[in-house]
Design an enzyme around this catalytic site. Structure first.
Site, PDB file in Angstrom:
ATOM      1  N   SER A  20       0.817  -1.200   0.000  1.00 20.76           N
ATOM      2  CA  SER A  20       0.000   0.000   0.000  1.00 20.76           C
ATOM      3  C   SER A  20       0.859   1.262   0.000  1.00 20.76           C
ATOM      4  O   SER A  20       1.870   1.345   0.693  1.00 20.76           O
ATOM      5  CB  SER A  20      -0.895   0.005   1.236  1.00 20.76           C
ATOM      6  OG  SER A  20      -1.610   1.210   1.319  1.00 20.76           O
ATOM      7  N   ASN A  98      -6.551  -0.901   1.349  1.00 21.63           N
ATOM      8  CA  ASN A  98      -5.927  -0.460   2.589  1.00 21.63           C
ATOM      9  C   ASN A  98      -6.777   0.661   3.175  1.00 21.63           C
ATOM     10  O   ASN A  98      -7.125   1.619   2.486  1.00 21.63           O
ATOM     11  CB  ASN A  98      -4.503   0.032   2.300  1.00 21.63           C
ATOM     12  CG  ASN A  98      -3.766   0.453   3.556  1.00 21.63           C
ATOM     13  OD1 ASN A  98      -3.959   1.559   4.052  1.00 21.63           O
ATOM     14  ND2 ASN A  98      -2.910  -0.416   4.055  1.00 21.63           N
ATOM     15  N   ASN A 125      -4.667  -0.259   8.249  1.00 20.08           N
ATOM     16  CA  ASN A 125      -3.392   0.367   8.588  1.00 20.08           C
ATOM     17  C   ASN A 125      -3.455   0.942   9.999  1.00 20.08           C
ATOM     18  O   ASN A 125      -3.953   2.042  10.202  1.00 20.08           O
ATOM     19  CB  ASN A 125      -3.054   1.464   7.577  1.00 20.08           C
ATOM     20  CG  ASN A 125      -1.749   2.157   7.904  1.00 20.08           C
ATOM     21  OD1 ASN A 125      -1.023   1.753   8.808  1.00 20.08           O
ATOM     22  ND2 ASN A 125      -1.443   3.207   7.175  1.00 20.08           N
ATOM     23  N   CYS A 128      -1.615   4.420  11.867  1.00 22.03           N
ATOM     24  CA  CYS A 128      -2.167   5.771  11.916  1.00 22.03           C
ATOM     25  C   CYS A 128      -2.203   6.271  13.362  1.00 22.03           C
ATOM     26  O   CYS A 128      -2.478   5.495  14.280  1.00 22.03           O
ATOM     27  CB  CYS A 128      -3.603   5.787  11.383  1.00 22.03           C
ATOM     28  SG  CYS A 128      -3.794   5.225   9.697  1.00 22.03           S
ATOM     29  N   LYS A 163      -2.511  -4.664   9.559  1.00 20.80           N
ATOM     30  CA  LYS A 163      -1.138  -4.349   9.163  1.00 20.80           C
ATOM     31  C   LYS A 163      -0.365  -3.842  10.378  1.00 20.80           C
ATOM     32  O   LYS A 163      -0.658  -2.770  10.906  1.00 20.80           O
ATOM     33  CB  LYS A 163      -1.132  -3.307   8.044  1.00 20.80           C
ATOM     34  CG  LYS A 163       0.270  -3.023   7.495  1.00 20.80           C
ATOM     35  CD  LYS A 163       0.210  -2.168   6.239  1.00 20.80           C
ATOM     36  CE  LYS A 163       1.580  -2.004   5.616  1.00 20.80           C
ATOM     37  NZ  LYS A 163       1.531  -1.244   4.353  1.00 20.80           N
ATOM     38  N   ASN A 190       5.198  -2.667   8.498  1.00 19.73           N
ATOM     39  CA  ASN A 190       5.072  -1.313   7.988  1.00 19.73           C
ATOM     40  C   ASN A 190       6.441  -0.641   8.143  1.00 19.73           C
ATOM     41  O   ASN A 190       7.405  -1.276   8.566  1.00 19.73           O
ATOM     42  CB  ASN A 190       3.975  -0.567   8.764  1.00 19.73           C
ATOM     43  CG  ASN A 190       3.311   0.514   7.931  1.00 19.73           C
ATOM     44  OD1 ASN A 190       3.945   1.151   7.101  1.00 19.73           O
ATOM     45  ND2 ASN A 190       2.028   0.725   8.160  1.00 19.73           N
ATOM     46  N   GLY A 215      12.573   0.071   2.168  1.00 18.98           N
ATOM     47  CA  GLY A 215      13.654  -0.300   1.263  1.00 18.98           C
ATOM     48  C   GLY A 215      14.507  -1.420   1.831  1.00 18.98           C
ATOM     49  O   GLY A 215      14.237  -1.939   2.921  1.00 18.98           O
TER      50      GLY A 215
END
Length: 300
Positions: A20, A98, A125, A128, A163, A190, A215
């Protein structure tokens, strides 16, 4: 050879999906990658109302990845239902939406709006910030994880993926909390919270000061956390975090993931997801594997 995997009763043609926030809702990538080749498209976060996101600059390149503080900018559920779902339904791929929010009510409103839509799964998600609890993320408090999961499940027609945030002391505690709340599956990890400073200007590179690190730098952390969570829960896991190629994806599956989401790699190579699907099939042929499910959790 069989590349199909099943998560919470939903069958995916293969285990590779988009992470997402890195693939829009598919349209902007459809010129570069055949969406029919993907197990699923996971959309960017969708809220009950449009979010503007954070001020710029909000992306910075760092060693081994990038920091982002986009702030879940999105056009809101109304436009998403009108524009993005019809586009994605043209393809032979599963659709995972998502969902983001600032309160439990926000999440539930979006989930209710999606109840009668042709959506296969919901990914919640919980990184948040919970505005009612002083801004701490829902996913950083096991009681909040269990409560938001239970509340969302009351309103959801589709299976619910929670998630998980890696910015916690014990990821297994959060996994158990989501399972106790009735989650159908988990996705992790995440982004990790990071910071970058311009030493010449003596200023933060991101207007938000901090951002989410993604990454290849975070991949070993993702592998460790997926493995840990797989040891303590029976829930299927969608692994993610620094997946750049087929080997990275296979590593997460060996650690216990049933499927794998690809994120930051999409920015450097828009066709990477389909290439990873090809690479997994090559790996299966080399290893003499007929069924991809044989590699899930098969690390020794």
């Amino acid at each position: 050879m069989n590349t199909k995997v099943i998560i919470a009763g939903v069958t995916f043609n293969n285990p590779i999906m988009t992470a997402s926030g890195t693939f829009g809702s598919g349209a902007e990538y459809s010129d570069f990658v055949n969406l029919n080749r993907l197990g699923a498209v996971v959309t960017k976060g969708v809220a009950n109302v449009p979010w503007e996101g954070n001020p710029t600059p909000r992306v910075a390149e760092v060693y081994g990845g990038m920091l982002n503080a986009v702030g879940l900018q999105n056009p809101g559920i109304d436009l998403f239902i009108e524009r993005d779902i019809p586009f994605l339904k043209h393809y032979d791929t599963k659709l995972i939406v998502n969902v983001c929010g600032k309160t439990a009510e926000d999440y539930c409103e979006v989930v209710e709006r999606l109840a009668d839509q042709p959506v296969d799964m919901l990914e919640i998600n919980i990184s948040c910030p919970n505005v009612k609890e002083g801004g701490i993320a829902f996913g950083q408090d096991p009681k909040a994880v269990e409560a938001i999961t239970r509340e969302v499940k009351k309103h959801a027609r589709q299976p619910v993926i929670m998630k998980l945030s890696p910015n916690v002391t014990d990821i297994t505690e959060m996994a158990r909390a989501a399972e106790a709340g009735g989650a159908d599956a988990l996705s992790l990890i995440n982004t990790l919270t990071g910071m970058k400073i311009d030493v010449h200007r003596r200023k933060f590179l991101l207007a938000n000061k901090t951002g989410g690190l993604s990454g290849p730098a975070i991949h070993p952390i993702a592998v460790r956390m997926v493995y840990q969570v797989a040891q303590v829960t029976e829930l299927p896991i969608i692994g993610m975090g620094g997946v750049m190629n087929a080997e990275d994806a296979i590593e997460l599956m060996l650690a216990g993931a049933t499927a794998v989401s690809v994120g930051t790699a999409n920015f450097t190579n828009p066709a990477v997801t389909a290439e990873i699907v090809d690479g997994i099939e090559e790996y299966m042929a080399e290893q003499g594997l007929w069924d991809i499910n044989e590699i899930i959790g098969a690390v020794e």
